[in-house]
Write a protein that holds these residues in place. Sequence first.
Motif, PDB file in Angstrom:
ATOM      1  N   LEU A 261       0.841  -1.202   0.000  1.00 31.83           N
ATOM      2  CA  LEU A 261       0.000   0.000   0.000  1.00 31.83           C
ATOM      3  C   LEU A 261       0.874   1.249   0.000  1.00 31.83           C
ATOM      4  O   LEU A 261       0.598   2.218  -0.715  1.00 31.83           O
ATOM      5  CB  LEU A 261      -0.941  -0.010   1.208  1.00 31.83           C
ATOM      6  CG  LEU A 261      -2.039  -1.089   1.183  1.00 31.83           C
ATOM      7  CD1 LEU A 261      -2.721  -1.225   2.537  1.00 31.83           C
ATOM      8  CD2 LEU A 261      -3.077  -0.783   0.106  1.00 31.83           C
ATOM      9  N   LYS A 262       1.975   1.208   0.775  1.00 29.77           N
ATOM     10  CA  LYS A 262       2.891   2.363   0.817  1.00 29.77           C
ATOM     11  C   LYS A 262       3.589   2.542  -0.523  1.00 29.77           C
ATOM     12  O   LYS A 262       3.747   3.661  -1.009  1.00 29.77           O
ATOM     13  CB  LYS A 262       3.936   2.179   1.917  1.00 29.77           C
ATOM     14  CG  LYS A 262       3.431   2.371   3.316  1.00 29.77           C
ATOM     15  CD  LYS A 262       4.316   3.331   4.121  1.00 29.77           C
ATOM     16  CE  LYS A 262       3.583   4.058   5.212  1.00 29.77           C
ATOM     17  NZ  LYS A 262       3.009   3.192   6.256  1.00 29.77           N
ATOM     18  N   LEU A 263       4.013   1.428  -1.130  1.00 33.41           N
ATOM     19  CA  LEU A 263       4.692   1.502  -2.435  1.00 33.41           C
ATOM     20  C   LEU A 263       3.809   2.161  -3.483  1.00 33.41           C
ATOM     21  O   LEU A 263       4.282   2.858  -4.374  1.00 33.41           O
ATOM     22  CB  LEU A 263       5.051   0.090  -2.932  1.00 33.41           C
ATOM     23  CG  LEU A 263       6.410  -0.458  -2.541  1.00 33.41           C
ATOM     24  CD1 LEU A 263       6.479  -1.958  -2.820  1.00 33.41           C
ATOM     25  CD2 LEU A 263       7.524   0.255  -3.323  1.00 33.41           C
ATOM     26  N   LYS A 264       2.516   1.895  -3.376  1.00 38.26           N
ATOM     27  CA  LYS A 264       1.581   2.438  -4.353  1.00 38.26           C
ATOM     28  C   LYS A 264       1.006   3.783  -3.911  1.00 38.26           C
ATOM     29  O   LYS A 264       0.197   4.367  -4.626  1.00 38.26           O
ATOM     30  CB  LYS A 264       0.416   1.442  -4.560  1.00 38.26           C
ATOM     31  CG  LYS A 264       0.867   0.072  -5.067  1.00 38.26           C
ATOM     32  CD  LYS A 264       0.445  -0.175  -6.470  1.00 38.26           C
ATOM     33  CE  LYS A 264       0.756  -1.584  -6.904  1.00 38.26           C
ATOM     34  NZ  LYS A 264       0.563  -1.749  -8.350  1.00 38.26           N
TER      35      LYS A 264
ATOM     36  N   VAL B 201      11.522  -3.168  -6.084  1.00 37.55           N
ATOM     37  CA  VAL B 201      10.855  -4.099  -5.168  1.00 37.55           C
ATOM     38  C   VAL B 201       9.584  -4.630  -5.817  1.00 37.55           C
ATOM     39  O   VAL B 201       8.780  -3.867  -6.355  1.00 37.55           O
ATOM     40  CB  VAL B 201      10.513  -3.359  -3.851  1.00 37.55           C
ATOM     41  CG1 VAL B 201       9.566  -4.174  -2.985  1.00 37.55           C
ATOM     42  CG2 VAL B 201      11.779  -3.032  -3.091  1.00 37.55           C
ATOM     43  N   GLY B 202       9.425  -5.949  -5.771  1.00 35.44           N
ATOM     44  CA  GLY B 202       8.242  -6.559  -6.374  1.00 35.44           C
ATOM     45  C   GLY B 202       7.537  -7.496  -5.408  1.00 35.44           C
ATOM     46  O   GLY B 202       7.886  -7.597  -4.227  1.00 35.44           O
ATOM     47  N   PHE B 203       6.562  -8.183  -5.921  1.00 33.58           N
ATOM     48  CA  PHE B 203       5.721  -9.123  -5.174  1.00 33.58           C
ATOM     49  C   PHE B 203       6.558 -10.083  -4.325  1.00 33.58           C
ATOM     50  O   PHE B 203       6.330 -10.219  -3.115  1.00 33.58           O
ATOM     51  CB  PHE B 203       4.875  -9.876  -6.212  1.00 33.58           C
ATOM     52  CG  PHE B 203       4.044 -11.012  -5.702  1.00 33.58           C
ATOM     53  CD1 PHE B 203       4.439 -12.333  -5.896  1.00 33.58           C
ATOM     54  CD2 PHE B 203       2.820 -10.781  -5.082  1.00 33.58           C
ATOM     55  CE1 PHE B 203       3.657 -13.392  -5.455  1.00 33.58           C
ATOM     56  CE2 PHE B 203       2.028 -11.850  -4.648  1.00 33.58           C
ATOM     57  CZ  PHE B 203       2.452 -13.152  -4.833  1.00 33.58           C
ATOM     58  N   LEU B 204       7.532 -10.720  -4.932  1.00 27.63           N
ATOM     59  CA  LEU B 204       8.319 -11.719  -4.220  1.00 27.63           C
ATOM     60  C   LEU B 204       9.211 -11.071  -3.163  1.00 27.63           C
ATOM     61  O   LEU B 204       9.427 -11.638  -2.097  1.00 27.63           O
ATOM     62  CB  LEU B 204       9.142 -12.552  -5.208  1.00 27.63           C
ATOM     63  CG  LEU B 204       9.951 -13.713  -4.613  1.00 27.63           C
ATOM     64  CD1 LEU B 204       9.053 -14.671  -3.825  1.00 27.63           C
ATOM     65  CD2 LEU B 204      10.686 -14.471  -5.719  1.00 27.63           C
TER      66      LEU B 204
ATOM     67  N   LEU C 187      16.906  -3.726   0.453  1.00 23.17           N
ATOM     68  CA  LEU C 187      15.559  -3.556   1.012  1.00 23.17           C
ATOM     69  C   LEU C 187      15.555  -2.477   2.085  1.00 23.17           C
ATOM     70  O   LEU C 187      14.606  -1.687   2.178  1.00 23.17           O
ATOM     71  CB  LEU C 187      15.051  -4.867   1.631  1.00 23.17           C
ATOM     72  CG  LEU C 187      14.635  -5.999   0.698  1.00 23.17           C
ATOM     73  CD1 LEU C 187      14.258  -7.234   1.510  1.00 23.17           C
ATOM     74  CD2 LEU C 187      13.459  -5.595  -0.192  1.00 23.17           C
ATOM     75  N   GLU C 188      16.638  -2.458   2.845  1.00 21.50           N
ATOM     76  CA  GLU C 188      16.719  -1.485   3.953  1.00 21.50           C
ATOM     77  C   GLU C 188      16.826  -0.050   3.461  1.00 21.50           C
ATOM     78  O   GLU C 188      16.713   0.885   4.246  1.00 21.50           O
ATOM     79  CB  GLU C 188      17.867  -1.853   4.892  1.00 21.50           C
ATOM     80  CG  GLU C 188      17.518  -3.038   5.796  1.00 21.50           C
ATOM     81  CD  GLU C 188      18.697  -3.662   6.521  1.00 21.50           C
ATOM     82  OE1 GLU C 188      19.863  -3.377   6.151  1.00 21.50           O
ATOM     83  OE2 GLU C 188      18.460  -4.459   7.446  1.00 21.50           O
ATOM     84  N   LYS C 189      17.055   0.124   2.157  1.00 21.13           N
ATOM     85  CA  LYS C 189      17.121   1.489   1.610  1.00 21.13           C
ATOM     86  C   LYS C 189      15.757   1.938   1.072  1.00 21.13           C
ATOM     87  O   LYS C 189      15.598   3.059   0.602  1.00 21.13           O
ATOM     88  CB  LYS C 189      18.137   1.557   0.463  1.00 21.13           C
ATOM     89  CG  LYS C 189      19.568   1.328   0.894  1.00 21.13           C
ATOM     90  CD  LYS C 189      20.512   1.486  -0.289  1.00 21.13           C
ATOM     91  CE  LYS C 189      21.903   0.963   0.059  1.00 21.13           C
ATOM     92  NZ  LYS C 189      22.524   0.276  -1.084  1.00 21.13           N
ATOM     93  N   VAL C 190      14.779   1.016   1.080  1.00 19.22           N
ATOM     94  CA  VAL C 190      13.467   1.340   0.514  1.00 19.22           C
ATOM     95  C   VAL C 190      12.518   1.735   1.636  1.00 19.22           C
ATOM     96  O   VAL C 190      12.183   0.924   2.502  1.00 19.22           O
ATOM     97  CB  VAL C 190      12.904   0.136  -0.287  1.00 19.22           C
ATOM     98  CG1 VAL C 190      11.535   0.465  -0.864  1.00 19.22           C
ATOM     99  CG2 VAL C 190      13.881  -0.284  -1.377  1.00 19.22           C
ATOM    100  N   GLU C 191      12.083   2.988   1.612  1.00 23.98           N
ATOM    101  CA  GLU C 191      11.253   3.527   2.703  1.00 23.98           C
ATOM    102  C   GLU C 191       9.962   2.735   2.894  1.00 23.98           C
ATOM    103  O   GLU C 191       9.564   2.458   4.029  1.00 23.98           O
ATOM    104  CB  GLU C 191      10.900   4.975   2.381  1.00 23.98           C
ATOM    105  CG  GLU C 191      10.803   5.861   3.590  1.00 23.98           C
ATOM    106  CD  GLU C 191      10.554   7.303   3.189  1.00 23.98           C
ATOM    107  OE1 GLU C 191      11.501   7.962   2.704  1.00 23.98           O
ATOM    108  OE2 GLU C 191       9.398   7.745   3.328  1.00 23.98           O
ATOM    109  N   SER C 192       9.308   2.389   1.797  1.00 24.32           N
ATOM    110  CA  SER C 192       8.036   1.657   1.916  1.00 24.32           C
ATOM    111  C   SER C 192       8.218   0.313   2.614  1.00 24.32           C
ATOM    112  O   SER C 192       7.264  -0.241   3.145  1.00 24.32           O
ATOM    113  CB  SER C 192       7.421   1.381   0.548  1.00 24.32           C
ATOM    114  OG  SER C 192       7.408   2.537  -0.217  1.00 24.32           O
TER     115      SER C 192
ATOM    116  N   CYS D   4       7.623  -0.304   7.392  1.00 22.78           N
ATOM    117  CA  CYS D   4       6.653  -1.345   7.752  1.00 22.78           C
ATOM    118  C   CYS D   4       7.288  -2.557   8.420  1.00 22.78           C
ATOM    119  O   CYS D   4       6.711  -3.643   8.409  1.00 22.78           O
ATOM    120  CB  CYS D   4       5.884  -1.793   6.514  1.00 22.78           C
ATOM    121  SG  CYS D   4       5.110  -0.438   5.648  1.00 22.78           S
ATOM    122  N   ILE D   5       8.492  -2.374   8.946  1.00 29.58           N
ATOM    123  CA  ILE D   5       9.133  -3.506   9.616  1.00 29.58           C
ATOM    124  C   ILE D   5       8.840  -3.417  11.114  1.00 29.58           C
ATOM    125  O   ILE D   5       8.977  -2.344  11.702  1.00 29.58           O
ATOM    126  CB  ILE D   5      10.660  -3.460   9.401  1.00 29.58           C
ATOM    127  CG1 ILE D   5      10.986  -3.591   7.913  1.00 29.58           C
ATOM    128  CG2 ILE D   5      11.358  -4.574  10.154  1.00 29.58           C
ATOM    129  CD1 ILE D   5      12.441  -3.341   7.618  1.00 29.58           C
TER     130      ILE D   5
END
Lengths: 219, 224
Positions: free
Chosen positions: B25-28, B152-155, B194-199, B203-204
Amino acid sequence: MANQVTLLDFWPSMFGMRTKIALAEKGVEYEYKETDPWVKTPLLIEMNPVHKKIPVLIHNGKPICESLIQIEYIDEVWSDTYPILPSDPYEKSQARFWGEFIDRKFYDPSWKVWATMGEEHVAARKELIEHFKTLETELGDKPYFGGEVFGFVDIALIGYYSWFKAMEKFGEFRLEKEVPKLVEWTKRCIVRESVVKSMADPDNIIQYACVLRKNLGVE
Amino acid sequence: MAEKEEVKLLGIWASPFSRRIEMALKLKGIAYDYVEESLDNKSPLLLALNPIHKKVPVLVHNGKAILESHVVLEYIDETWKHNPILPQDPYDRSKARFFAKLVDEQIFNAGFVSMTKAEQQGREDLAEQTRELITYLEKELVGKDFLGGKSVGFLDLVAGSMIPFCLERGWEGMGLQVITDDKFPEYKRWVKNLEKVESVTDCIPPKEKHIEHMNFMVGRFRSS
């Protein structure tokens, strides 16, 4: 590019039956390779290194594993004919949900009912009948799970049809009594050419289950 | 999509299954209301929307409920088409779906559920099994920033929410080293990405609290 489709499958597999039905609904020609999943041939290992299981759909040399994933793939590639999944995202999500339900909830008791004894068997029988009833409730008064159209969930469940007689025999119940509406639904499905071509003979499945039961020490 | 969209997510802070939905949801850039559920005291709303499984996540979109995290992710991708998370090509999509299933079934099972019921040696054996399974993802990551390719994708959402940001916390609590330094260079590189991606990082679950929670869950699974 030539479309080369091969299916590695084992005749009693309810999962392979689903994929066969989907291919037939789309009119896709393919080479069928009978593959005993207990014999890990080089081809099976190459095509499904993670699980070494059937069915494996091979399209132009690339393998696709897991039957429901195969059905979605078939629907996306051969998209110009007979849609298997609805186009509306919400309807699609409902179809996928029920596919998951069948694989994650229905599957376990569906084999435990003929492969186990004692308490485990009793519990499996109870759970299986509950799940059949849940599915019947979901079907409601629709002709198919897909509504007017034979679709994804119909294929996911009817793939098990050949095993229903074995489930009834070893589970000691009758689907006609427990889920009469669902039985009507099966009658609608089994006249479809795709289903007729893809099913195994239920009596052969019972014989096969008997052999497995002996091997498991259940008989 | 000019009118106000009503989007609500029922989740649990420690659940990788609901965290991955928040990431999507955040990514979008989709605004949503969040409802924190409790494992032991499930709300009447949750029970009404998911009577069969009684589990999170549940996404409610304009009054309709969507269940099962993979199904929700695909629904989000099909409804809000910008910043796509699933690949376009059907074969790549089938691979993403296949590995997502591997993560949530075999890896989650060997890497947590079975471990909770085993003793130390059993856990070491399961750790080895888990390593073998994660090696498949290791191979997929070669030459890529993310499992989804350049972004970043689904997987990534499924495996990211599950392995580095959930199972690793469980392993730390159990005193197990599953991701050994020598065998997983691609995995480690991926986690740094992954740790560089805010979305994702927004959410961690907080680490220490999560480790404590995972220890609690070990006890819970063990006695079930």
